[in-house]
Design an enzyme around this catalytic site. Sequence first.
Site, PDB file in Angstrom:
ATOM      1  N   SER A  50       0.656  -1.192  -0.051  1.00  0.00           N
ATOM      2  CA  SER A  50      -0.168   0.098   0.120  1.00  0.00           C
ATOM      3  C   SER A  50       0.992   1.183  -0.092  1.00  0.00           C
ATOM      4  O   SER A  50       0.251   2.220  -0.414  1.00  0.00           O
ATOM      5  CB  SER A  50      -0.969  -0.010   1.120  1.00  0.00           C
ATOM      6  N   ASP A 359      -3.690   7.730   8.046  1.00  0.00           N
ATOM      7  CA  ASP A 359      -5.057   7.057   8.730  1.00  0.00           C
ATOM      8  C   ASP A 359      -4.737   5.954   9.576  1.00  0.00           C
ATOM      9  O   ASP A 359      -5.205   4.794   9.973  1.00  0.00           O
ATOM     10  CB  ASP A 359      -5.579   6.177   7.425  1.00  0.00           C
ATOM     11  N   HIS A 362      -0.563   4.389   6.860  1.00  0.00           N
ATOM     12  CA  HIS A 362       0.131   5.012   6.085  1.00  0.00           C
ATOM     13  C   HIS A 362       0.294   6.678   6.246  1.00  0.00           C
ATOM     14  O   HIS A 362      -0.418   7.018   7.174  1.00  0.00           O
ATOM     15  CB  HIS A 362      -0.792   5.254   4.760  1.00  0.00           C
TER      16      HIS A 362
END
Length: 381
Positions: A50, A359, A362
Site C-alpha cells: 500500500s 490513517d 500510511h
Amino acid sequence: MMNMKPLIVPAGIMNTLCLVVLYCSIIITDNSVSGSRKCEFPAIFNFGDSNSDTGGLSAAFGQPGYPYGESFFHHPVGRYCDGRLLVDFIAEKLGLPYLNAYLDAVGSNFSHGANFATAGSTIRPQNTTLHQTGGFSPFSLDVQFTQFNDFQRRTQFFRNKGGIYKTLLPKAEYFSRALYTFDIGQNDLASGYFHNMSINQVKAYVPDVLDQFKNTIKNIYAHGGRSFWIHNTGPVGCLPYIIELHKVTSDKVDKAGCAIPYNEVAKFFNHELKQAVVQLRKKLPSAAITYVDVYSAKYSLISQAYRHGFKEPLRACCGHGGKYNYNLHIGCGAKVKIDGKEILIGKPCKDPSVVVNWDGVHLTQAANKWVFEQIVDGSLS
C-alpha cells in the site's frame, strides 16, 4: 498494509534520482553505464504494497472512499493516502505520468510503465484471506512478478498490431531501460505480529522472505531489467496501528513514542535486505541496484516532526477516537447509519499538510513529499 476495518527532463537539468541509480550501485562490466549517457528512464515498473499502490487493490476489491485522495486528486484514486505517494513523486521527478495499476483496466495507459503493487501485499505468500484481522493481499510479490511477466509478453503481442495499442502500451526496449522500483516487506513483519509470533520468531523467517525477494530481482533481471531502486522498510513501531494493537510496556517505548521492539525488527530486516542487495550486485554485474534508506528519513520526520514543520507525528489525521485516532473497526472514511442517514465518523483532520500519519497505517501526502526530498539526492542510498 491496507487500512484495516512531460516525458523527458529538460536538457541541462541534472536528475539526481538518475545519478543515484547509475552511480550508487556497483557495475563492473563493459556494459556499465557511462557518465556521458543521458538520464532518461522511459518507464517505471513498480512492485510493492500500500505504500506504493496506485489502484491495484481497489480495482480488485473496491475503492477506498472519501476522504482518500482529497488533498491532491480531490476524489479517491485507489491510493491509501490523502494524495500522492513516493512512487508518484519519483514519476514526477523523471518527467513521467503517474503509474496506472496493472489490475485497473478502466482508462489506463501503460505506455510509460505499470504498477503491480497492491495494498496488503507481502513478499511471501500468506495463508489468510484479505478481510480477516491480519489478512493480507493475495497479490504477493511472486504473483506480481507473474503479472509482470505476462504483461511484458502480451503488451508486445498487442503493440505489434498497431493502432491504439501503440499509444497505450510500452515499447519493447523500455523493459531494459526502465526503472524498477520496490517498496515491500513491511507486511511480512506485520503478518507475524498478527499471528501472535514473538519478535524472535519474526526475525527467524526474515532470511526466507529475503531469499524470495532476491529471486524476484533475479527473475526481472533475466527479463531485461537493469536499474533497480529498492526501499527498505520503515519504522513500523511508530505507526498507530502497531502501537495501538500490539502494545508494549513503557520501558520499551523510545523518546519519540515509538515501540522499540518492532522498530528493532524493522532495522534487522533492513540490515539483511542491504546484505541481500550486496549479494545481488555480485550476481548481477550489469545491474544498477540502489538500496534506499527510507527508514532513516521516516524516523527523522516522526522523531523531529515539529522541527520539520509537522504536528502530532503518532496521531492519525483520519480516523475515529483514542489516543492515536485509530480504531481497527472504525477506519478512515467509516460511516454509520443513524435514523436511516449515513454519517461520516472516520473524519479527516483539518490540515493534513502538517500531519505525518494519514490513517494510522500510511503517511500523508505531505509526509511522503518530505521523505522523497530526503532520499532523492542519494544521501540515504
